[in-house]
Design an enzyme around this catalytic site. Structure first.
Site, PDB file in Angstrom:
ATOM      1  N   LYS A  75      41.817  24.899  72.605  1.00 44.13           N
ATOM      2  CA  LYS A  75      43.248  24.579  72.517  1.00 44.13           C
ATOM      3  C   LYS A  75      44.101  25.808  72.166  1.00 44.13           C
ATOM      4  O   LYS A  75      45.165  26.013  72.739  1.00 44.13           O
ATOM      5  CB  LYS A  75      43.441  23.494  71.444  1.00 44.13           C
ATOM      6  CG  LYS A  75      44.831  22.923  71.379  1.00 44.13           C
ATOM      7  CD  LYS A  75      44.956  21.747  72.311  1.00 44.13           C
ATOM      8  CE  LYS A  75      46.264  21.034  72.181  1.00 44.13           C
ATOM      9  NZ  LYS A  75      46.308  19.846  73.049  1.00 44.13           N
ATOM     10  N   CYS A  78      20.026  31.076  61.183  1.00 44.21           N
ATOM     11  CA  CYS A  78      19.408  29.941  60.497  1.00 44.21           C
ATOM     12  C   CYS A  78      18.226  29.389  61.316  1.00 44.21           C
ATOM     13  O   CYS A  78      17.226  30.066  61.452  1.00 44.21           O
ATOM     14  CB  CYS A  78      20.476  28.879  60.205  1.00 44.21           C
ATOM     15  SG  CYS A  78      19.957  27.700  58.950  1.00 44.21           S
ATOM     16  N   TYR A  79      18.326  28.198  61.897  1.00 51.65           N
ATOM     17  CA  TYR A  79      17.200  27.706  62.714  1.00 51.65           C
ATOM     18  C   TYR A  79      16.891  28.686  63.836  1.00 51.65           C
ATOM     19  O   TYR A  79      15.723  28.878  64.199  1.00 51.65           O
ATOM     20  CB  TYR A  79      17.529  26.314  63.292  1.00 51.65           C
ATOM     21  CG  TYR A  79      16.405  25.733  64.135  1.00 51.65           C
ATOM     22  CD1 TYR A  79      15.413  24.943  63.564  1.00 51.65           C
ATOM     23  CD2 TYR A  79      16.324  25.994  65.506  1.00 51.65           C
ATOM     24  CE1 TYR A  79      14.371  24.423  64.327  1.00 51.65           C
ATOM     25  CE2 TYR A  79      15.296  25.480  66.283  1.00 51.65           C
ATOM     26  CZ  TYR A  79      14.320  24.704  65.690  1.00 51.65           C
ATOM     27  OH  TYR A  79      13.295  24.197  66.453  1.00 51.65           O
ATOM     28  N   GLU A  96      29.384  32.661  60.873  1.00 53.80           N
ATOM     29  CA  GLU A  96      30.524  32.059  61.578  1.00 53.80           C
ATOM     30  C   GLU A  96      31.480  31.311  60.656  1.00 53.80           C
ATOM     31  O   GLU A  96      32.615  31.043  61.035  1.00 53.80           O
ATOM     32  CB  GLU A  96      30.023  31.129  62.698  1.00 53.80           C
ATOM     33  CG  GLU A  96      29.330  29.840  62.246  1.00 53.80           C
ATOM     34  CD  GLU A  96      27.834  30.015  61.934  1.00 53.80           C
ATOM     35  OE1 GLU A  96      27.403  31.157  61.694  1.00 53.80           O
ATOM     36  OE2 GLU A  96      27.114  29.001  61.900  1.00 53.80           O
ATOM     37  N   HIS A 106      25.103  31.915  57.454  1.00 53.71           N
ATOM     38  CA  HIS A 106      25.975  31.573  58.596  1.00 53.71           C
ATOM     39  C   HIS A 106      27.178  32.516  58.662  1.00 53.71           C
ATOM     40  O   HIS A 106      28.147  32.332  57.935  1.00 53.71           O
ATOM     41  CB  HIS A 106      26.464  30.126  58.467  1.00 53.71           C
ATOM     42  CG  HIS A 106      25.378  29.130  58.701  1.00 53.71           C
ATOM     43  ND1 HIS A 106      25.112  28.591  59.935  1.00 53.71           N
ATOM     44  CD2 HIS A 106      24.446  28.624  57.867  1.00 53.71           C
ATOM     45  CE1 HIS A 106      24.082  27.782  59.850  1.00 53.71           C
ATOM     46  NE2 HIS A 106      23.653  27.778  58.604  1.00 53.71           N
ATOM     47  N   ASP A 133      48.673  20.694  77.327  1.00 55.94           N
ATOM     48  CA  ASP A 133      47.542  20.843  78.247  1.00 55.94           C
ATOM     49  C   ASP A 133      47.973  20.659  79.701  1.00 55.94           C
ATOM     50  O   ASP A 133      47.698  21.499  80.556  1.00 55.94           O
ATOM     51  CB  ASP A 133      46.421  19.849  77.914  1.00 55.94           C
ATOM     52  CG  ASP A 133      45.909  20.023  76.502  1.00 55.94           C
ATOM     53  OD1 ASP A 133      46.159  21.091  75.925  1.00 55.94           O
ATOM     54  OD2 ASP A 133      45.282  19.091  75.972  1.00 55.94           O
ATOM     55  N   GLY A 159      20.500  24.699  63.166  1.00 52.99           N
ATOM     56  CA  GLY A 159      20.226  23.312  63.545  1.00 52.99           C
ATOM     57  C   GLY A 159      19.603  22.591  62.371  1.00 52.99           C
ATOM     58  O   GLY A 159      19.111  23.225  61.437  1.00 52.99           O
TER      59      GLY A 159
END
Ligand code: XMP
Length: 531
Positions: A386, A93-94, A187, A185, A244, A66
């Site tokens: 998606k 991180c945060y 990710e 990070h 969708d 964050g």
């Protein structure tokens, strides 16, 4: 039972990962990375975390990064009793700083520390080949850093397991509580072994099972739909033929069969063969109840003489609502409205409104359906990204034309005719667009493209010569872009032979068009559509 509750119940079969969003731009990315490991994951705000954990659906917790400092007065706060659940936890991180700060460690603010660290860094560790968090992560590797504050002293029970040049505690681990802390990070793909670290956490540390896949999603969703809709409930769904609404229709149809009523609105602004394609696939092939409402005359009457793009959009939106409302009225017993709302819409609602009910943005997906229809929403895709929807559609037998269909704006050809709309102009553009798209597809040039379509400029005339005669007709513009998310886009160049073929065919086969041009504008500064 409300749609939301049923879907929550369905997830309980899969022990997933709860991700607390501390405001990072990467939160959706964390959720996707976990799901790519075939483990269910879900995002919540700090305020929602305790209640979510109480559901028993989660086997692990991730605290995201964050932009704030733990020392800021309005920094995101999490009730420390989340730690009492004893779940395996990963603080990023945060999330690392909050955990260290909360458990009695020391966090040093950016202005006292070595300064901000942003970008690639070299992470090194000597944790050994069997370390639960760093198994298969080489002793040195590239990671992505983006932080101001950092941890200077770890809380009791934690051990340091890695560092970068400027960050002494880049990774830490508490073996008793199974809490891992990372300043980098994992990710983002710039952290080369980030996926390994996440994999180690999810399976090695948390012991979760890889059971979230198209098959289990389909089974769970169908069961949840049956429970929500009941034994005699009926559903009305606006089917556009896009991925969708198509996947939503397939799932609901599998759950309740003929009690699903699909409505396809032909607004006269569709592409070549679109209506026929939907009729053939969903009506004849999948045997769905499909009502095709031909409202093209009403739409075109509303648009007569209108050239302002915003007025076009508004009039189309209003008419769509009217037509759909009338169609839905025919199904008096249908108390449910099907929608293809996706998870990113739900997360945005949660983040923006701090835990308000998650139907806030649902109507965006269907271009503003009437809110006063007084029907309960059925949203079988509301937990899915998606790419998960595409995978599900593929596994349920939807053809590639539907799964990989390029995005097509709700207002259709109306925003690709720069000027006022007439049936003749729509027909001309439909034909030119079909020549273009079918040639691109025949050449196999479409696979890396986001969108490729034609635009008509009916108010522009240029002089030409055809068969010794002077022409004074309109140009068509070819728009071809590459993009990942439509927020930005790059124009793309097609092979010369293909462009020549398209140009020749459009001029020869489309009456009223004597010039073909190419749009080489990126977004920004342009937009993808012309209006
Ligand atoms: P722009 O033109 O803003 O388009 O760069 C970004 C993406 O959104 C699509 N688009 C729409 N989709 N209703 C939609 O459902 C709309 O009114 C609409 N306008 C633009 C566009 O095709 C592109 O993919």
């Amino acid at each position: 039972m409300a749609a939301h509750d049923v879907l929550e119940q369905m997830r309980s079969a899969h022990r997933g990962v709860l991700i607390v969003d501390f405001g990072t731009q990467y939160c959706q990315l964390i959720a996707r990375r976990i799901r790519e490991l075939s483990v269910f994951s879900e995002i919540c705000t700090p305020e929602q975390a305790l209640k979510a954990l109480g559901s028993g659906r989660y086997g692990a917790l991730i605290l995201s990064g964050g932009p704030r400092s733990v020392y800021e007065r309005d920094a995101p706060r999490l009730d420390p009793s989340v730690l009492d659940y004893g779940l395996p936890m990963l603080g990023i991180c945060y999330g690392m700083q909050w955990t260290a700060h909360t458990l009695g460690g020391e966090v040093v603010a950016a202005h006292d520390a070595a300064g901000r660290e942003y970008g690639n860094a070299t992470f090194s560790h000597d944790a050994g080949a069997d370390h639960p968090l760093l198994k298969n992560v080489p002793a040195t590797s590239q990671v992505w850093m983006s932080h101001g504050d950092e941890v200077r002293a770890l809380p009791a029970g934690f051990e340091k397991v890695g560092q970068t040049q400027s960050c002494a505690f880049a990774a830490a681990w508490n073996p008793d509580r199974r809490i891992a802390l990372l300043q980098f990070h994992p990710e983002v793909t710039h952290s080369i072994y980030g996926d390994k670290v996440l994999q180690n956490f999810v399976f090695g540390v948390a012991g979760l099972t890889a059971d979230w896949n198209s098959g289990s999603i389909e089974d769970d969703t169908i069961a949840a739909l049956r429970e929500q809709i009941g034994a005699d409930g009926e559903v009305v769904l606006g089917l556009s033929g896009g991925v969708d609404s198509s996947v939503a229709a397939m799932l609901i149809h599998k759950a309740i069969g003929d009690r699903l009523h699909c409505v396809f609105v032909d607004n006269g602004l569709l592409r070549h063969g679109e209506r026929e394609g939907v009729e053939a696939l969903f009506g004849r092939n999948f045997h769905m109840n499909l009502e095709v409402v031909d409202a093209s005359e009403q739409f075109l009457a509303d648009l007569a003489g209108v050239s302002d793009p915003e007025t076009k959009r508004k009039r189309i939106g209003h008419r769509f609502v009217e037509v759909f409302r009338e169609a839905a009225k025919k199904h008096r017993r249908a108390h449910f409205l099907g929608q293809g709302t996706l998870y990113p819409d739900v997360i945005e609602s949660v983040a923006a409104h701090g835990g308000a009910t998650s139907t806030i943005k649902s109507h965006h997906n269907v271009g503003g359906l009437p809110e006063d229809l007084d029907m309960e929403l059925v949203e079988p895709l509301r937990t899915l990204f998606k790419d998960e929807v595409r995978a599900l559609g593929r596994s349920m037998g939807l053809p590639p034309e539907v799964i990989d269909r390029q995005p097509f704006p709700g207002p259709g050809l109306a925003v690709r005719i720069v000027g006022d709309i007439t049936k003749e102009r729509c027909d001309a553009l439909r034909k030119a667009d079909h020549i273009f798209t079918s040639e691109v597809e025949a050449a196999g040039a479409h696979t890396s493209l986001w969108q490729y379509f034609a635009v008509l400029l009916p108010t522009v005339h240029s002089v030409g010569v055809m068969g010794d005669a002077r022409t004074y007709e309109n140009p068509v513009v070819l728009r071809v872009v590459e993009s990942n998310d439509a927020m930005t886009a790059d124009w793309s160049y097609l092979p010369e032979g293909l462009l020549r073929r398209v140009s020749n065919r459009i001029i020869n086969e489309c009456a009223g068009i004597n010039r073909v041009t190419l749009d080489i504008t990126s977004k920004p500064p342009g937009t993808i559509e012309w209006e």
